[in-house]
Design a protein around this motif. Structure first.
Motif, short mmCIF file in Angstrom:
data_model
loop_
_atom_site.label_atom_id
_atom_site.label_comp_id
_atom_site.label_asym_id
_atom_site.label_seq_id
_atom_site.Cartn_x
_atom_site.Cartn_y
_atom_site.Cartn_z
N THR A 137 5.18 -14.62 2.39
CA THR A 137 3.86 -13.39 2.73
C THR A 137 5.04 -12.15 2.48
O THR A 137 4.34 -10.91 1.68
N GLN A 138 6.14 -12.25 2.12
CA GLN A 138 7.05 -11.01 1.77
C GLN A 138 6.86 -11.00 0.46
O GLN A 138 6.97 -10.09 -0.32
N GLN A 139 7.11 -12.17 -0.30
CA GLN A 139 6.99 -12.31 -1.51
C GLN A 139 5.63 -11.91 -2.23
O GLN A 139 5.32 -11.10 -2.95
N GLU A 140 4.52 -12.15 -1.64
CA GLU A 140 3.09 -11.74 -2.11
C GLU A 140 2.55 -10.03 -1.34
O GLU A 140 2.67 -9.65 -2.72
N VAL A 141 3.46 -9.60 -0.41
CA VAL A 141 3.38 -8.15 -0.69
C VAL A 141 3.94 -7.97 -1.19
O VAL A 141 4.08 -6.64 -1.66
N GLN A 142 5.61 -7.97 -1.77
CA GLN A 142 6.32 -7.21 -2.70
C GLN A 142 5.39 -7.29 -4.19
O GLN A 142 5.79 -6.26 -5.04
N LEU A 143 4.64 -8.82 -4.56
CA LEU A 143 3.64 -8.51 -5.12
C LEU A 143 2.83 -7.29 -5.54
O LEU A 143 2.25 -6.75 -6.80
N ALA A 144 1.87 -7.69 -4.65
CA ALA A 144 1.06 -5.93 -4.26
C ALA A 144 1.80 -4.91 -4.03
O ALA A 144 1.42 -3.64 -5.10
N ARG A 145 2.76 -4.90 -4.05
CA ARG A 145 3.54 -3.20 -4.46
C ARG A 145 4.12 -2.86 -5.38
O ARG A 145 3.90 -1.50 -5.37
N ILE A 146 4.39 -3.96 -6.09
CA ILE A 146 4.51 -3.44 -7.36
C ILE A 146 3.69 -2.82 -8.49
O ILE A 146 3.36 -2.34 -8.68
N ASP A 147 2.32 -4.10 -7.97
CA ASP A 147 1.27 -3.78 -8.78
C ASP A 147 0.95 -1.92 -8.68
O ASP A 147 0.37 -1.16 -9.43
N GLN A 148 1.09 -1.59 -7.82
CA GLN A 148 0.45 -0.53 -7.08
C GLN A 148 1.45 0.80 -7.77
O GLN A 148 1.00 1.67 -7.91
N ILE A 149 3.74 0.45 -7.37
CA ILE A 149 4.01 1.26 -8.34
C ILE A 149 3.70 1.55 -9.72
O ILE A 149 3.45 2.63 -9.97
N LEU A 150 3.24 0.53 -10.36
CA LEU A 150 3.70 0.80 -11.71
C LEU A 150 1.69 1.03 -12.43
O LEU A 150 1.61 1.83 -12.90
N LEU A 151 1.52 1.87 -11.27
CA LEU A 151 -0.04 2.74 -11.52
C LEU A 151 0.51 4.03 -11.43
O LEU A 151 -0.42 4.75 -11.77
N ARG A 152 1.98 4.65 -11.38
CA ARG A 152 2.26 5.37 -11.34
C ARG A 152 2.07 6.56 -12.26
O ARG A 152 2.77 5.43 -13.70
N GLU A 153 2.22 7.63 -12.50
CA GLU A 153 2.31 7.91 -13.88
C GLU A 153 4.08 8.78 -13.93
O GLU A 153 4.25 8.83 -15.19
N ASP A 154 4.33 8.83 -13.22
CA ASP A 154 5.65 9.21 -12.75
C ASP A 154 6.83 8.48 -13.41
O ASP A 154 7.94 8.79 -13.38
#
Length: 301
Positions: A46-63
């Motif tokens: 579950t930790q790996q899956e959460v990390q992947l989802a979190r990284i995908d969200q971070i990559l959407l940031r423009e800063d």
């Protein structure tokens, strides 16, 4: 006594897989093996899956800076690699390099990927890049030695692997890979003498020295696997040790010309899904090389 409630799930019977091992003259077993130990294959957490989802969200940031993107893609690549998603991991590692080309760790793992694919010249270049960026990077030193070994450049492989061993004589895997390279360069007798000297000079604390004892015929295969079962504290550790044990035992049978047993054991080395271990990584390469060897041996009608 350890809680071994998970143990019944780890045993599967297979007389066929060890039929070749039982008849080998090199084995010390007085009776054929009828059962092989197996771990429950590792799965994503579950930790790996959460990390992947979190990284995908971070990559959407423009800063994000280019350094940020390089680090994030590298971290996602590591997670994908640990899950066996190597094409996605390689894509992430290449993206990371596009933002920051001065990353020795990224070149190192790409070199491993090139070795797995049989692209040895590309692997040498990747490891050279790692060592140019960080001359103390011992994993690159070892991995280049392994790539040279698979590329048939045994003199150079021994050079790298001997230096790697000399940096830590208590690491059994350094001694074992040096033994495998020396076996090809100088013959089995000389390589075995060197391995025995390395074993005797070590502190013998790491469990991997059990593999060296197997190569030295100081322990039977049955006792080897029983010790793995006895000493593994949970399923994850069992999967890791069996991955290593099956791989190096496969190398032993392969060197004796018993390709049937080697193929079975390489498959078992991969069965636990320990994707991050070099033994899992190179089992598929070994199977490919055996297939090529057998195809060359078949006469064209």
């Amino acid at each position: 006594m350890r809680n071994m409630r998970w143990l019944p799930l780890t045993i599967v019977g297979s007389l066929l897989l060890l039929s070749g091992c039982a008849t080998s003259t090199s084995t010390q077993n007085s009776q054929p093996w009828h059962y092989l130990p197996m771990a429950v294959p590792l799965q994503s957490t579950t930790q790996q899956e959460v990390q992947l989802a979190r990284i995908d969200q971070i990559l959407l940031r423009e800063d994000l800076t280019e350094q940020d993107k390089a680090q994030i893609y590298y971290e996602r690549g590591l997670i994908n690699d640990s899950l066996g998603l190597r094409d996605l991991a390689r894509l992430d590692f290449n993206r990371s390099l596009s933002y920051n080309p001065a990353q020795p760790d990224v070149f190192n793992i790409l070199g491993v990927y090139f070795t797995q694919s049989g692209m040895y010249d590309a692997a040498y270049e990747a490891f050279d890049s790692t060592l140019e960026l960080d001359e103390t990077h011992q994993y690159a030193e070892r991995n280049r030695g392994i790539a040279l070994y698979y590329g048939g450049r045994y003199d150079l492989a021994v050079r790298d692997l001997l230096k790697h061993y000399n940096d830590d004589g208590n690491d059994p895997y350094r001694a074992i890979w040096l033994y495998l390279a020396e076996q090809q360069k100088s013959g089995n007798e000389q390589a075995t003498e060197a391995l025995r000297a390395h074993f005797q000079a070590s502190d013998k604390k790491d469990w991997g020295w059990l593999i060296a004892r197997l190569y030295l015929n100081d322990i039977s295969e049955e006792a080897f696997f029983r010790e793995i079962m006895r000493s593994s504290t949970d399923n994850a550790q069992l999967a890791q040790r069996l991955c290593e044990g099956y791989f190096y035992l496969a190398k032993r049978y392969q060197s004796q010309g018993d390709l049937g047993s080697a193929v079975a054991l390489y498959k078992l080395a991969m069965a636990g899904n320990v994707y991050e271990f070099v033994e899992h990584r190179y089992s598929m390469l070994e199977l490919s090389l055996i297939a090529q060897q057998l195809n060359r041996a078949v006469p064209v009608s």
